[in-house]
Design a protein around this motif. Structure first.
Motif, mmCIF file in Angstrom:
data_model
loop_
_atom_site.group_PDB
_atom_site.id
_atom_site.type_symbol
_atom_site.label_atom_id
_atom_site.label_comp_id
_atom_site.label_asym_id
_atom_site.label_seq_id
_atom_site.Cartn_x
_atom_site.Cartn_y
_atom_site.Cartn_z
ATOM 1 N N VAL A 1 66.471 -12.256 44.112
ATOM 2 C CA VAL A 1 67.803 -11.815 44.546
ATOM 3 C C VAL A 1 68.888 -12.450 43.680
ATOM 4 N N ALA A 2 68.630 -13.646 43.169
ATOM 5 C CA ALA A 2 69.617 -14.333 42.330
ATOM 6 C C ALA A 2 70.007 -13.500 41.104
ATOM 7 N N GLY A 3 69.127 -12.639 40.644
ATOM 8 C CA GLY A 3 69.434 -11.791 39.489
ATOM 9 C C GLY A 3 70.399 -10.666 39.794
ATOM 10 N N GLY B 1 74.108 -10.324 31.163
ATOM 11 C CA GLY B 1 74.292 -8.874 31.287
ATOM 12 C C GLY B 1 75.049 -8.496 32.550
ATOM 13 N N LEU B 2 74.737 -9.151 33.652
ATOM 14 C CA LEU B 2 75.431 -8.864 34.903
ATOM 15 C C LEU B 2 76.902 -9.268 34.815
ATOM 16 N N LEU B 3 77.181 -10.408 34.191
ATOM 17 C CA LEU B 3 78.578 -10.826 34.034
ATOM 18 C C LEU B 3 79.361 -9.860 33.154
ATOM 19 N N PHE C 1 72.051 -18.204 36.941
ATOM 20 C CA PHE C 1 72.170 -19.467 36.203
ATOM 21 C C PHE C 1 71.851 -20.655 37.109
ATOM 22 N N VAL C 2 72.358 -20.599 38.327
ATOM 23 C CA VAL C 2 72.090 -21.658 39.301
ATOM 24 C C VAL C 2 70.596 -21.684 39.635
ATOM 25 N N ALA C 3 70.039 -20.500 39.880
ATOM 26 C CA ALA C 3 68.611 -20.412 40.212
ATOM 27 C C ALA C 3 67.755 -20.908 39.053
ATOM 28 N N ALA D 1 66.240 -15.049 32.932
ATOM 29 C CA ALA D 1 67.327 -15.382 33.853
ATOM 30 C C ALA D 1 68.669 -15.407 33.125
ATOM 31 N N TRP D 2 68.698 -15.984 31.947
ATOM 32 C CA TRP D 2 69.943 -16.045 31.187
ATOM 33 C C TRP D 2 70.373 -14.668 30.690
#
Length: 105
Positions: free
Chosen positions: A78-80, A20-22, A87-89, A14-15
């Motif tokens: 979906v959070a990814g 990577g997305l950011l 991060f929230v998930a 998740a991190w």
């Protein structure tokens, strides 16, 4: 694999996926669209895609171990794809898995 091991693996994924997305959204894409430099998007985009696939597998492994409802697992997946959401998930999933609750309900 134990629930704790599955949780640890999910948290790392998740991190890594979130960071990577950011980098993709906040650095690489502005470089491409405002400065005409698409190289970083090609590299980071491919890396994020790879890490997101690992995130999917590790989320599903955790979901199976914890017997989540399919919709709960889907929402966490979906959070990814949403900046900051992984991060929230991850925080919510960690708290709820440790007390034996579903991550969403």
């Amino acid at each position: 694999m134990s629930i704790e091991t599955a949780l640890r693996n999910y948290r790392v994924a998740a991190w890594v996926t979130g960071v990577g997305l950011l980098v993709l959204v906040l650095i690489a894409m502005p470089l491409k669209y405002f400065f005409g430099q698409p190289q970083l998007v090609a590299v980071v985009g491919m890396m994020h895609g790879f890490f997101y696939m690992a995130y999917i597998v590790l989320t599903l492994l955790l979901a199976e171990r914890c017997r989540w409802k399919p919709l709960d697992a889907l929402l966490i997946l979906v959070a990814g794809t949403i900046p900051f959401a992984s991060f929230v998930a991850e925080h919510r999933v960690t708290q709820r898995v440790r007390v034996g609750r579903s991550p969403v309900s």
